[in-house]
Design a protein around this motif. Structure first.
Motif, PDB file in Angstrom:
ATOM      1  N   UNK A 155       0.824  -1.207   0.000  1.00  0.00           N
ATOM      2  CA  UNK A 155       0.000   0.000   0.000  1.00  0.00           C
ATOM      3  C   UNK A 155       0.865   1.267   0.000  1.00  0.00           C
ATOM      4  N   UNK A 156       1.970   1.200   0.711  1.00  0.00           N
ATOM      5  CA  UNK A 156       2.901   2.340   0.702  1.00  0.00           C
ATOM      6  C   UNK A 156       3.376   2.634  -0.713  1.00  0.00           C
ATOM      7  N   UNK A 157       3.719   1.577  -1.425  1.00  0.00           N
ATOM      8  CA  UNK A 157       4.223   1.766  -2.780  1.00  0.00           C
ATOM      9  C   UNK A 157       3.166   2.381  -3.688  1.00  0.00           C
ATOM     10  N   UNK A 158       1.942   1.990  -3.486  1.00  0.00           N
ATOM     11  CA  UNK A 158       0.884   2.554  -4.317  1.00  0.00           C
ATOM     12  C   UNK A 158       0.718   4.046  -4.043  1.00  0.00           C
ATOM     13  N   UNK A 159       0.907   4.389  -2.795  1.00  0.00           N
ATOM     14  CA  UNK A 159       0.827   5.822  -2.477  1.00  0.00           C
ATOM     15  C   UNK A 159       1.955   6.574  -3.162  1.00  0.00           C
ATOM     16  N   UNK A 160       3.112   5.910  -3.208  1.00  0.00           N
ATOM     17  CA  UNK A 160       4.239   6.536  -3.901  1.00  0.00           C
ATOM     18  C   UNK A 160       3.917   6.713  -5.390  1.00  0.00           C
ATOM     19  N   UNK A 161       3.306   5.693  -5.969  1.00  0.00           N
ATOM     20  CA  UNK A 161       2.904   5.791  -7.379  1.00  0.00           C
ATOM     21  C   UNK A 161       1.985   6.985  -7.563  1.00  0.00           C
ATOM     22  N   UNK A 162       1.012   7.076  -6.684  1.00  0.00           N
ATOM     23  CA  UNK A 162       0.030   8.153  -6.801  1.00  0.00           C
ATOM     24  C   UNK A 162       0.708   9.528  -6.729  1.00  0.00           C
ATOM     25  N   UNK A 163       1.614   9.662  -5.764  1.00  0.00           N
ATOM     26  CA  UNK A 163       2.325  10.929  -5.599  1.00  0.00           C
ATOM     27  C   UNK A 163       3.070  11.310  -6.871  1.00  0.00           C
TER      28      UNK A 163
ATOM     29  N   UNK B 175      -0.909  10.047 -19.375  1.00  0.00           N
ATOM     30  CA  UNK B 175      -1.234   8.634 -19.135  1.00  0.00           C
ATOM     31  C   UNK B 175      -0.073   7.688 -19.429  1.00  0.00           C
ATOM     32  N   UNK B 176       0.538   7.834 -20.588  1.00  0.00           N
ATOM     33  CA  UNK B 176       1.627   6.920 -20.954  1.00  0.00           C
ATOM     34  C   UNK B 176       2.723   6.940 -19.894  1.00  0.00           C
TER      35      UNK B 176
ATOM     36  N   UNK C  17      -5.948   1.836 -10.696  1.00  0.00           N
ATOM     37  CA  UNK C  17      -6.826   2.434 -11.698  1.00  0.00           C
ATOM     38  C   UNK C  17      -7.061   3.914 -11.412  1.00  0.00           C
ATOM     39  N   UNK C  18      -7.265   4.233 -10.154  1.00  0.00           N
ATOM     40  CA  UNK C  18      -7.495   5.629  -9.796  1.00  0.00           C
ATOM     41  C   UNK C  18      -6.215   6.447  -9.991  1.00  0.00           C
ATOM     42  N   UNK C  19      -5.083   5.854  -9.588  1.00  0.00           N
ATOM     43  CA  UNK C  19      -3.813   6.563  -9.753  1.00  0.00           C
ATOM     44  C   UNK C  19      -3.532   6.825 -11.228  1.00  0.00           C
ATOM     45  N   UNK C  20      -3.952   5.909 -12.092  1.00  0.00           N
ATOM     46  CA  UNK C  20      -3.765   6.094 -13.528  1.00  0.00           C
ATOM     47  C   UNK C  20      -4.813   7.053 -14.102  1.00  0.00           C
ATOM     48  N   UNK C  21      -5.724   7.487 -13.234  1.00  0.00           N
ATOM     49  CA  UNK C  21      -6.805   8.393 -13.649  1.00  0.00           C
ATOM     50  C   UNK C  21      -7.690   7.770 -14.714  1.00  0.00           C
ATOM     51  N   UNK C  22      -7.840   6.450 -14.630  1.00  0.00           N
ATOM     52  CA  UNK C  22      -8.775   5.789 -15.539  1.00  0.00           C
ATOM     53  C   UNK C  22     -10.198   6.018 -15.043  1.00  0.00           C
TER      54      UNK C  22
END
Lengths: 200, 200
Positions: free
Chosen positions: A60-68, A75-76, A126-131
């Motif tokens: 989950x930490x890593x996903x937050x990093x992705x989001x940041x 998108x690409x 999906x949300x982090x990718x703004x899909x």
DNA sequence: AACGATGTCCATCATATGATGGAAACAATC
DNA sequence: GATTGTTTCCATCATATGATGGACATCGTT
């Protein structure tokens, strides 16, 4: 000591799975008696849940990093960043990939906390990718597509000792091949569709 | 009887993996005594190898079918045919997907006949897709890409009970979602590159 | 009917494994 | 230094499991 046991359990469960890892193996790895292990963690199942919980938190930490790092990026590039971050993390902690995949097969009650909540991961990406604007609005299609890539990442890493010789590349280039392959497959698919829908 | 044991073993090994399937489970499933099982198949490992061997032969048959039906068809259609055939087969025999994935994790000697030879599958697909003229000339890139899709197929099917509720679709539509997802990801990636290289 | 071959089951063994109880060591507090 | 709480280890148990030997049954051949 409790932490040392956890670390060893994490590695061994990741290597052998739940059933093929004995409490004695873990105890011997930490150079303690089996009963000491049970003293700290209760039964084997509890230790396993401890491992899964720790891994889950890390992911989950890593996903937050992705989001940041995906804010204000197209998108690409977002897809590339997500792949890079997750690959780097998983190649550094390959036992995580194994643990997640082992989890698919466990005949346990999949509603328990024990399970790593893949659905949550997928929606987060999906949300982090703004899909989709919110977790609730992520479509089945997008979840399935993210899932497919997520599978690939996990399999390439969990099966690295299997696939690397098969592809006949050294460990370092293997990381590159995996990333390139994932990007090659993922980026055109998603960006092509987005461009098409934006044209209309 | 030997065949009935094999069939039961195939299903149970597929459900639980090697270690979590006991010879007694299999025997009880066939309603025989454990010693009868050992009489026919020798030790547990031998029975497991019997299962793997049978599954391997089945898969190779399917690849030949793919090859037959892909003659004189363009790339995009070839990819779709391959996905359809393999998905149909695996959804009909989901234990096969599990067995292959379990194989990745087994800490056995991966050079043995015991192993399902994934490398061979991958190369076969690549040639059938006409990505390379002969098995020897299939590039690392193409093998890695085929591998990624192959992973996805296996995971979607092995983890169907896990992912289907997550995607919130019924069993029948799930098959469709999986096929569509795989095609969505695979076809544009490969055809885009081929078109680009053909333009030059 | 007698015989041998094949198949099946019951009883049993050796081992591995999860788990526990109690004794001993250690540490902290008074 | 005694006391109390925590940690560790040794010995042990109950159970599950892979595997085997020998007895019984079934069946085809003579």
């Amino acid at each position: 000591m409790k932490a040392r046991i956890l670390a060893s359990a994490r590695r061994l469960f990741g290597e052998n799975g739940f059933s093929d890892t004995t409490t004695r193996m873990i105890a011997r790895d930490v150079s303690i008696d089996v009963s000491t292990l049970h003293y700290h963690w209760g039964e084997k199942q509890d230790l396993y849940e401890g491992v899964i919980g720790a891994v889950h938190a890390e992911i989950m930490e890593r996903f937050q990093e992705v989001e940041r790092r995906c804010r204000d990026v197209d998108l690409a590039r977002r897809l590339e960043i997500a792949i890079d971050i997750m690959c780097d993390y998983l190649f550094e902690h390959p036992e995580v990939a194994n643990l997640i995949l082992f989890g698919y097969f466990r005949k346990a009650d999949h509603t328990a906390v024990l399970d790593i909540n893949i659905s949550q991961y997928i929606t987060n990406i999906a949300v982090a990718m703004e899909l989709a604007p919110t977790p609730e609005t992520v479509s089945v299609r997008d979840r399935a597509r993210i899932l497919a890539v997520w599978h690939s990442v996990l399999n390439f890493i969990a099966g690295r000792n299997y696939f690397r010789p098969m592809l006949d590349v050294a460990p370092v280039p293997y990381v590159r091949v995996v990333k390139e392959t994932l990007k090659f497959i993922l980026v055109p698919a998603f960006t092509a569709e987005t461009q098409a829908s934006r044209k209309s």
